[in-house]
Design an enzyme around this catalytic site. Structure first.
Site, PDB file in Angstrom:
ATOM      1  N   LYS A 199      -2.328  -0.255 -12.254  1.00 23.65           N
ATOM      2  CA  LYS A 199      -3.002  -0.864 -10.993  1.00 23.65           C
ATOM      3  C   LYS A 199      -4.004   0.181 -10.183  1.00 23.65           C
ATOM      4  O   LYS A 199      -4.916   0.354 -10.664  1.00 23.65           O
ATOM      5  CB  LYS A 199      -2.542  -1.836  -9.764  1.00 23.65           C
ATOM      6  CG  LYS A 199      -4.298  -1.815  -8.555  1.00 23.65           C
ATOM      7  CD  LYS A 199      -3.221  -2.875  -8.256  1.00 23.65           C
ATOM      8  CE  LYS A 199      -4.355  -2.169  -6.145  1.00 23.65           C
ATOM      9  NZ  LYS A 199      -3.418  -3.873  -5.350  1.00 23.65           N
ATOM     10  N   ASP A 201      -8.598   2.026   5.590  1.00 24.99           N
ATOM     11  CA  ASP A 201      -9.024   0.477   5.434  1.00 24.99           C
ATOM     12  C   ASP A 201     -10.082  -0.460   3.953  1.00 24.99           C
ATOM     13  O   ASP A 201     -10.332   0.645   3.610  1.00 24.99           O
ATOM     14  CB  ASP A 201      -9.780   0.377   6.549  1.00 24.99           C
ATOM     15  CG  ASP A 201     -10.052  -1.051   6.989  1.00 24.99           C
ATOM     16  OD1 ASP A 201      -8.615  -1.519   7.727  1.00 24.99           O
ATOM     17  OD2 ASP A 201     -11.455  -1.850   7.309  1.00 24.99           O
ATOM     18  N   LYS A 254       1.158  -1.261  -0.095  1.00 26.46           N
ATOM     19  CA  LYS A 254       0.316  -0.282   0.173  1.00 26.46           C
ATOM     20  C   LYS A 254       0.848   1.426   0.385  1.00 26.46           C
ATOM     21  O   LYS A 254       1.045   2.100  -0.743  1.00 26.46           O
ATOM     22  CB  LYS A 254      -0.887  -0.351   1.381  1.00 26.46           C
ATOM     23  CG  LYS A 254      -2.083  -0.780   1.849  1.00 26.46           C
ATOM     24  CD  LYS A 254      -2.907  -0.538   2.384  1.00 26.46           C
ATOM     25  CE  LYS A 254      -3.632  -1.752   2.712  1.00 26.46           C
ATOM     26  NZ  LYS A 254      -4.315  -1.346   4.410  1.00 26.46           N
ATOM     27  N   GLY A 273      -3.111  -9.948  -1.454  1.00 26.73           N
ATOM     28  CA  GLY A 273      -4.117 -10.230  -0.898  1.00 26.73           C
ATOM     29  C   GLY A 273      -5.009 -10.945  -1.845  1.00 26.73           C
ATOM     30  O   GLY A 273      -4.666 -11.573  -2.625  1.00 26.73           O
ATOM     31  N   ARG A 293      -8.014   2.325  -3.837  1.00 24.34           N
ATOM     32  CA  ARG A 293      -7.624   3.053  -3.068  1.00 24.34           C
ATOM     33  C   ARG A 293      -7.465   4.218  -3.852  1.00 24.34           C
ATOM     34  O   ARG A 293      -7.121   5.262  -3.324  1.00 24.34           O
ATOM     35  CB  ARG A 293      -6.045   2.219  -2.568  1.00 24.34           C
ATOM     36  CG  ARG A 293      -5.307   2.637  -1.564  1.00 24.34           C
ATOM     37  CD  ARG A 293      -3.989   1.562  -1.008  1.00 24.34           C
ATOM     38  NE  ARG A 293      -4.875   0.594  -0.620  1.00 24.34           N
ATOM     39  CZ  ARG A 293      -4.892  -0.475  -1.066  1.00 24.34           C
ATOM     40  NH1 ARG A 293      -4.282  -1.167  -2.449  1.00 24.34           N
ATOM     41  NH2 ARG A 293      -5.930  -1.816  -0.533  1.00 24.34           N
TER      42      ARG A 293
HETATM   43  P1  IMP Z   1      -6.862  -3.934   5.444  1.00 24.50           P
HETATM   44  O1  IMP Z   1      -7.231  -4.064   7.016  1.00 24.50           O
HETATM   45  O2  IMP Z   1      -7.241  -2.572   4.957  1.00 24.50           O
HETATM   46  O3  IMP Z   1      -5.219  -3.563   5.467  1.00 24.50           O
HETATM   47  O4  IMP Z   1      -7.273  -4.268   3.785  1.00 24.50           O
HETATM   48  C1  IMP Z   1      -7.913  -6.016   4.223  1.00 24.50           C
HETATM   49  C2  IMP Z   1      -7.578  -7.103   3.220  1.00 24.50           C
HETATM   50  O5  IMP Z   1      -8.628  -6.509   1.755  1.00 24.50           O
HETATM   51  C3  IMP Z   1      -6.075  -7.342   3.066  1.00 24.50           C
HETATM   52  O6  IMP Z   1      -5.649  -7.894   3.803  1.00 24.50           O
HETATM   53  C4  IMP Z   1      -6.036  -7.858   1.438  1.00 24.50           C
HETATM   54  O7  IMP Z   1      -6.618  -8.841   1.591  1.00 24.50           O
HETATM   55  C5  IMP Z   1      -7.628  -7.308   1.092  1.00 24.50           C
HETATM   56  N1  IMP Z   1      -6.945  -6.257   0.368  1.00 24.50           N
HETATM   57  C6  IMP Z   1      -7.500  -4.658   0.416  1.00 24.50           C
HETATM   58  N2  IMP Z   1      -7.039  -3.662  -0.108  1.00 24.50           N
HETATM   59  C7  IMP Z   1      -6.189  -4.859  -1.591  1.00 24.50           C
HETATM   60  C8  IMP Z   1      -6.098  -4.733  -2.746  1.00 24.50           C
HETATM   61  O8  IMP Z   1      -5.632  -3.646  -2.769  1.00 24.50           O
HETATM   62  N3  IMP Z   1      -5.700  -5.836  -3.529  1.00 24.50           N
HETATM   63  C9  IMP Z   1      -6.759  -7.156  -2.678  1.00 24.50           C
HETATM   64  N4  IMP Z   1      -6.764  -7.604  -1.643  1.00 24.50           N
HETATM   65  C10 IMP Z   1      -6.813  -6.065  -0.869  1.00 24.50           C
END
Ligand code: IMP
Length: 198
Positions: A171, A68, A12, A149, A177
């Site tokens: 992307k 998030d 990120k 992810g 994001r």
């Molecule tokens: P976080 O709590 O914002 O870090 O995101 C929670 C989860 O969502 C991450 O661990 C990923 O599995 C998924 N996630 C968030 N953003 C992305 C992305 O850009 N691509 C793929 N999976 C994502």
């Protein structure tokens, strides 16, 4: 102005760094000496986004933003959503999470889904949230090796490559994001004079 991006996720950090104008100097949690896990105890994406930003602002007294994000699958009533990171268990394995999702969608014809990001900005003078959504569908197999992810199983609407088959720059032209970050940048640009030096 100097802004901390409140994340421990290096993917990120790299994505967002590419999207910010040079007037914004981005510092990481590591740069602040913050090595702890940020709290994420709320039951919504926007709640967790706010909690992470508020934690860093209150404990480190710096202007900061947190994001998030989650994957919301229509046929699963929006799951895994706020539980995206630990969908298959506390080990938070990207592979385990994708395998469970593919198993839960086995045979499903409706495979539409969306990535959602909520960014929370907190400075001494401003508190604001910015949302970004990317619609797409969950394919049956994992394709591509970049990103993180659920990227290998997510095919964005209007594209023939999964996000994991795209470069980070590609992307960043479409992602949830990036959409939220562009809104953040627009807000900061309009408020930059007031914020600079704080
Ligand atoms: P976080 O709590 O914002 O870090 O995101 C929670 C989860 O969502 C991450 O661990 C990923 O599995 C998924 N996630 C968030 N953003 C992305 C992305 O850009 N691509 C793929 N999976 C994502």
């Amino acid at each position: 102005m100097t802004l901390c991006f409140a994340t421990n996720n290096q993917h990120k950090l790299a994505e967002v760094r590419l999207l910010l104008p040079k007037e914004i100097s981005l510092v990481s949690l590591k740069d602040l000496g913050c090595n702890e896990e940020l709290p994420e105890e709320q039951n919504t994406i926007s709640g967790n986004s706010f909690q992470k930003a508020a934690y860093v602002f209150e404990n480190y007294k710096v202007s900061c933003f947190a994001d998030d994000s989650g994957l919301e699958v229509d046929a699963l009533g929006g799951m895994p959503g706020v539980d995206s990171a630990h969908y298959a268990g506390p080990q938070r394995s990207f592979d385990d999470n994708m395998n469970l999702l593919l198993a839960n969608l086995k045979g499903a014809r409706k495979r539409s889904a969306q990535f959602k990001t909520v960014i929370t900005l907190i400075t001494r003078t401003n508190r604001a949230q910015f949302e970004g959504i990317l619609r797409g569908e969950i394919i049956n197999e994992k394709l591509g090796g970049s990103g993180f992810g659920y990227d290998p199983i997510f095919l964005p609407v209007g594209h023939s490559l999964t996000i994991a088959q795209m470069t980070m720059a590609q992307k960043n032209t479409i992602s949830h994001r990036a959409i939220a970050v562009r809104k953040l940048v627009e807000f900061l640009t309009n408020n930059l004079t007031a914020e600079s030096g704080k």
